[in-house]
Design a protein around this motif. Structure first.
Motif, PDB file in Angstrom:
ATOM      1  N   ARG A   1       0.799  -1.235   0.000  1.00  0.00           N
ATOM      2  CA  ARG A   1       0.000   0.000   0.000  1.00  0.00           C
ATOM      3  C   ARG A   1       0.830   1.283   0.000  1.00  0.00           C
ATOM      4  NH1 ARG A   1      -4.249  -1.704   4.813  1.00  0.00           N
ATOM      5  NH2 ARG A   1      -5.276  -3.426   3.683  1.00  0.00           N
ATOM      6  N   TYR A   2       2.132   1.172   0.190  1.00  0.00           N
ATOM      7  CA  TYR A   2       2.944   2.374   0.379  1.00  0.00           C
ATOM      8  C   TYR A   2       4.078   2.441  -0.639  1.00  0.00           C
ATOM      9  CZ  TYR A   2       0.323   2.080   4.697  1.00  0.00           C
ATOM     10  OH  TYR A   2      -0.706   1.981   5.605  1.00  0.00           O
ATOM     11  N   GLN A   3       4.592   3.650  -0.786  1.00  0.00           N
ATOM     12  CA  GLN A   3       5.643   3.905  -1.770  1.00  0.00           C
ATOM     13  C   GLN A   3       6.991   4.226  -1.125  1.00  0.00           C
ATOM     14  OE1 GLN A   3       4.894   3.652  -5.098  1.00  0.00           O
ATOM     15  NE2 GLN A   3       2.846   3.039  -4.431  1.00  0.00           N
ATOM     16  N   ARG A   4       6.971   4.757   0.096  1.00  0.00           N
ATOM     17  CA  ARG A   4       8.219   5.289   0.653  1.00  0.00           C
ATOM     18  C   ARG A   4       8.235   5.165   2.177  1.00  0.00           C
ATOM     19  NH1 ARG A   4      11.963   9.122  -1.169  1.00  0.00           N
ATOM     20  NH2 ARG A   4      12.901  10.444   0.442  1.00  0.00           N
ATOM     21  N   LEU A   5       9.389   4.807   2.689  1.00  0.00           N
ATOM     22  CA  LEU A   5       9.643   4.811   4.128  1.00  0.00           C
ATOM     23  C   LEU A   5      10.643   5.924   4.427  1.00  0.00           C
ATOM     24  CD1 LEU A   5       9.829   3.670   7.070  1.00  0.00           C
ATOM     25  CD2 LEU A   5      11.668   2.167   6.196  1.00  0.00           C
ATOM     26  N   SER A   6      10.340   6.748   5.419  1.00  0.00           N
ATOM     27  CA  SER A   6      11.279   7.783   5.847  1.00  0.00           C
ATOM     28  C   SER A   6      11.394   7.726   7.363  1.00  0.00           C
ATOM     29  CB  SER A   6      10.810   9.171   5.396  1.00  0.00           C
ATOM     30  OG  SER A   6       9.546   9.478   5.957  1.00  0.00           O
ATOM     31  N   ALA A   7      12.631   7.918   7.867  1.00  0.00           N
ATOM     32  CA  ALA A   7      12.865   7.874   9.313  1.00  0.00           C
ATOM     33  C   ALA A   7      14.261   8.399   9.609  1.00  0.00           C
ATOM     34  CB  ALA A   7      12.706   6.450   9.846  1.00  0.00           C
ATOM     35  N   THR A   8      14.475   8.749  10.850  1.00  0.00           N
ATOM     36  CA  THR A   8      15.801   9.116  11.338  1.00  0.00           C
ATOM     37  C   THR A   8      16.251   8.017  12.315  1.00  0.00           C
ATOM     38  OG1 THR A   8      15.322  11.473  11.153  1.00  0.00           O
ATOM     39  CG2 THR A   8      17.170  10.846  12.562  1.00  0.00           C
ATOM     40  N   VAL A   9      17.440   7.460  12.109  1.00  0.00           N
ATOM     41  CA  VAL A   9      17.927   6.380  12.982  1.00  0.00           C
ATOM     42  C   VAL A   9      19.211   6.826  13.674  1.00  0.00           C
ATOM     43  CG1 VAL A   9      16.879   4.554  11.615  1.00  0.00           C
ATOM     44  CG2 VAL A   9      19.193   5.306  11.064  1.00  0.00           C
ATOM     45  N   GLY A  10      19.457   6.243  14.857  1.00  0.00           N
ATOM     46  CA  GLY A  10      20.662   6.567  15.630  1.00  0.00           C
ATOM     47  C   GLY A  10      20.619   5.834  16.953  1.00  0.00           C
ATOM     48  N   GLN A  11      21.270   6.397  17.951  1.00  0.00           N
ATOM     49  CA  GLN A  11      21.237   5.850  19.304  1.00  0.00           C
ATOM     50  C   GLN A  11      20.546   6.834  20.236  1.00  0.00           C
ATOM     51  OE1 GLN A  11      24.909   4.153  20.849  1.00  0.00           O
ATOM     52  NE2 GLN A  11      25.725   3.809  18.772  1.00  0.00           N
ATOM     53  N   ASP A  12      19.806   6.272  21.163  1.00  0.00           N
ATOM     54  CA  ASP A  12      19.091   7.105  22.128  1.00  0.00           C
ATOM     55  C   ASP A  12      20.105   7.896  22.954  1.00  0.00           C
ATOM     56  OD1 ASP A  12      17.455   8.205  24.044  1.00  0.00           O
ATOM     57  OD2 ASP A  12      16.442   6.322  24.545  1.00  0.00           O
TER      58      ASP A  12
ATOM     59  N   ALA B   1      23.344   0.211  25.544  1.00  0.00           N
ATOM     60  CA  ALA B   1      23.032   1.207  24.510  1.00  0.00           C
ATOM     61  C   ALA B   1      21.597   0.950  24.033  1.00  0.00           C
ATOM     62  CB  ALA B   1      24.019   1.135  23.363  1.00  0.00           C
ATOM     63  N   ALA B   2      21.153   1.793  23.140  1.00  0.00           N
ATOM     64  CA  ALA B   2      19.787   1.613  22.610  1.00  0.00           C
ATOM     65  C   ALA B   2      19.718   2.143  21.186  1.00  0.00           C
ATOM     66  CB  ALA B   2      18.777   2.314  23.499  1.00  0.00           C
ATOM     67  N   PHE B   3      19.158   1.280  20.309  1.00  0.00           N
ATOM     68  CA  PHE B   3      18.814   1.737  18.971  1.00  0.00           C
ATOM     69  C   PHE B   3      17.652   2.732  19.079  1.00  0.00           C
ATOM     70  CE2 PHE B   3      20.385  -2.615  18.209  1.00  0.00           C
ATOM     71  CZ  PHE B   3      21.307  -2.392  17.200  1.00  0.00           C
ATOM     72  N   ALA B   4      17.584   3.653  18.154  1.00  0.00           N
ATOM     73  CA  ALA B   4      16.450   4.586  18.140  1.00  0.00           C
ATOM     74  C   ALA B   4      16.017   4.837  16.686  1.00  0.00           C
ATOM     75  CB  ALA B   4      16.821   5.906  18.806  1.00  0.00           C
ATOM     76  N   VAL B   5      14.723   4.768  16.482  1.00  0.00           N
ATOM     77  CA  VAL B   5      14.116   5.088  15.174  1.00  0.00           C
ATOM     78  C   VAL B   5      13.153   6.248  15.399  1.00  0.00           C
ATOM     79  CG1 VAL B   5      12.729   4.264  13.251  1.00  0.00           C
ATOM     80  CG2 VAL B   5      14.333   2.699  14.411  1.00  0.00           C
TER      81      VAL B   5
ATOM     82  N   LEU C   1      16.866   7.802   6.756  1.00  0.00           N
ATOM     83  CA  LEU C   1      16.408   6.716   5.892  1.00  0.00           C
ATOM     84  C   LEU C   1      15.375   7.269   4.922  1.00  0.00           C
ATOM     85  CD1 LEU C   1      15.854   3.621   8.242  1.00  0.00           C
ATOM     86  CD2 LEU C   1      17.560   3.861   6.430  1.00  0.00           C
ATOM     87  N   ALA C   2      15.550   6.966   3.644  1.00  0.00           N
ATOM     88  CA  ALA C   2      14.565   7.305   2.613  1.00  0.00           C
ATOM     89  C   ALA C   2      14.572   6.125   1.651  1.00  0.00           C
ATOM     90  CB  ALA C   2      14.918   8.605   1.913  1.00  0.00           C
ATOM     91  N   VAL C   3      13.635   5.227   1.862  1.00  0.00           N
ATOM     92  CA  VAL C   3      13.668   3.937   1.174  1.00  0.00           C
ATOM     93  C   VAL C   3      12.393   3.750   0.361  1.00  0.00           C
ATOM     94  CG1 VAL C   3      13.950   1.457   1.481  1.00  0.00           C
ATOM     95  CG2 VAL C   3      14.997   3.034   3.122  1.00  0.00           C
ATOM     96  N   ALA C   4      12.557   3.361  -0.914  1.00  0.00           N
ATOM     97  CA  ALA C   4      11.400   3.044  -1.755  1.00  0.00           C
ATOM     98  C   ALA C   4      10.872   1.675  -1.362  1.00  0.00           C
ATOM     99  CB  ALA C   4      11.802   3.066  -3.223  1.00  0.00           C
ATOM    100  N   VAL C   5       9.569   1.604  -1.084  1.00  0.00           N
ATOM    101  CA  VAL C   5       8.963   0.337  -0.641  1.00  0.00           C
ATOM    102  C   VAL C   5       7.762  -0.039  -1.501  1.00  0.00           C
ATOM    103  CG1 VAL C   5       9.768   0.595   1.732  1.00  0.00           C
ATOM    104  CG2 VAL C   5       7.564   1.576   1.064  1.00  0.00           C
ATOM    105  N   SER C   6       7.710   0.489  -2.738  1.00  0.00           N
ATOM    106  CA  SER C   6       6.583   0.208  -3.614  1.00  0.00           C
ATOM    107  C   SER C   6       6.465  -1.305  -3.855  1.00  0.00           C
ATOM    108  CB  SER C   6       6.770   0.940  -4.950  1.00  0.00           C
ATOM    109  OG  SER C   6       5.730   0.633  -5.843  1.00  0.00           O
ATOM    110  N   GLY C   7       5.292  -1.819  -3.645  1.00  0.00           N
ATOM    111  CA  GLY C   7       5.028  -3.242  -3.876  1.00  0.00           C
ATOM    112  C   GLY C   7       5.433  -4.157  -2.738  1.00  0.00           C
TER     113      GLY C   7
END
Length: 208
Positions: free
Chosen positions: A129-140, A198-202, A174-180
């Motif tokens: 249903r979607y075309q694009r994923l966007s997010a900021t990733v790093g450590q908390d 430590a901790a991953f963060a999205v 992150l700017a990822v094409a997710v079409s299909g």
């Protein structure tokens, strides 16, 4: 009654229309003779004929025929797809998190570099249903360790779409094409750890 010679002579000599009768009484007056000698005027006067002149027909200016105004066709505008928060489709839960000094209201964190931590994987059902994923990733920023090196890998239906490696105090976009893509997977990996956890963060993950 007959006119006498004298009366005739008088009429002839004088040219007057006074005629005497017997005993000297005038038989005709001058006015009467003039009336008798003048033809009677016609009793009715015929009015002069009035010539009737027909007016020339007026020139008619032809009015231009107006073509019907075409109704403009409105092209329907495609309704943009609604943007959806990534954490609304799964994950460990959401809340505000600070990454490299910036606060992200809709975010989630995953523990790393502890005796209890594993290499977590989270799946999100996109169903194409979607075309694009966007997010900021790093450590908390609240992580205890500042020496850890962590990696996040984005997969779509088992195929790697993107990968980011981050250190404490860093962030990556992150700017990822997710079409299909029907199933989106985030895989978190510890590259190295220091002392403490430590901790991953999205941060603010969104699908559009």
């Amino acid at each position: 009654m007959r006119m006498t010679r004298r009366a005739a002579a008088v009429l002839g000599m004088s040219g007057m229309l006074a005629v005497s009768g017997c005993g000297g009484a005038p038989l005709y007056s001058e006015q009467a003779v003039e009336t008798l000698s003048t033809p009677a005027s016609p009793s009715s006067t015929t009015a002069p004929a009035t010539s009737t002149t027909s007016s020339p027909p007026r020139a008619t200016t032809a009015q231009p025929t107006r073509s019907p105004t075409a109704t403009p066709t409105t092209t329907p505008t495609a309704t943009p797809k609604k943007t959806v928060a990534l954490d609304s489709l799964g994950g460990p839960g959401s809340g505000p998190i600070s990454i490299a000094g910036t606060r992200y209201p809709n975010s989630f964190a995953i523990s790393a570099c502890t005796i209890y931590s594993e290499q977590p994987t989270y799946a999100f059902p996109l169903k194409g249903r979607y075309q694009r994923l966007s997010a900021t990733v790093g450590q908390d920023d609240a992580s205890e360790s500042q020496q850890a090196v962590l990696r996040v890998t984005v997969k779509g239906d088992g195929r790697t779409l993107a990968s980011k490696t981050v250190r404490f105090g860093q962030r990556a976009e992150l700017a990822v094409a997710v079409s299909g893509v029907r199933t989106l997977t985030l895989v978190f990996t510890e590259i190295s750890c220091g002392s403490g956890g430590a901790a991953f963060a999205v941060g603010n993950g969104q699908l559009s």
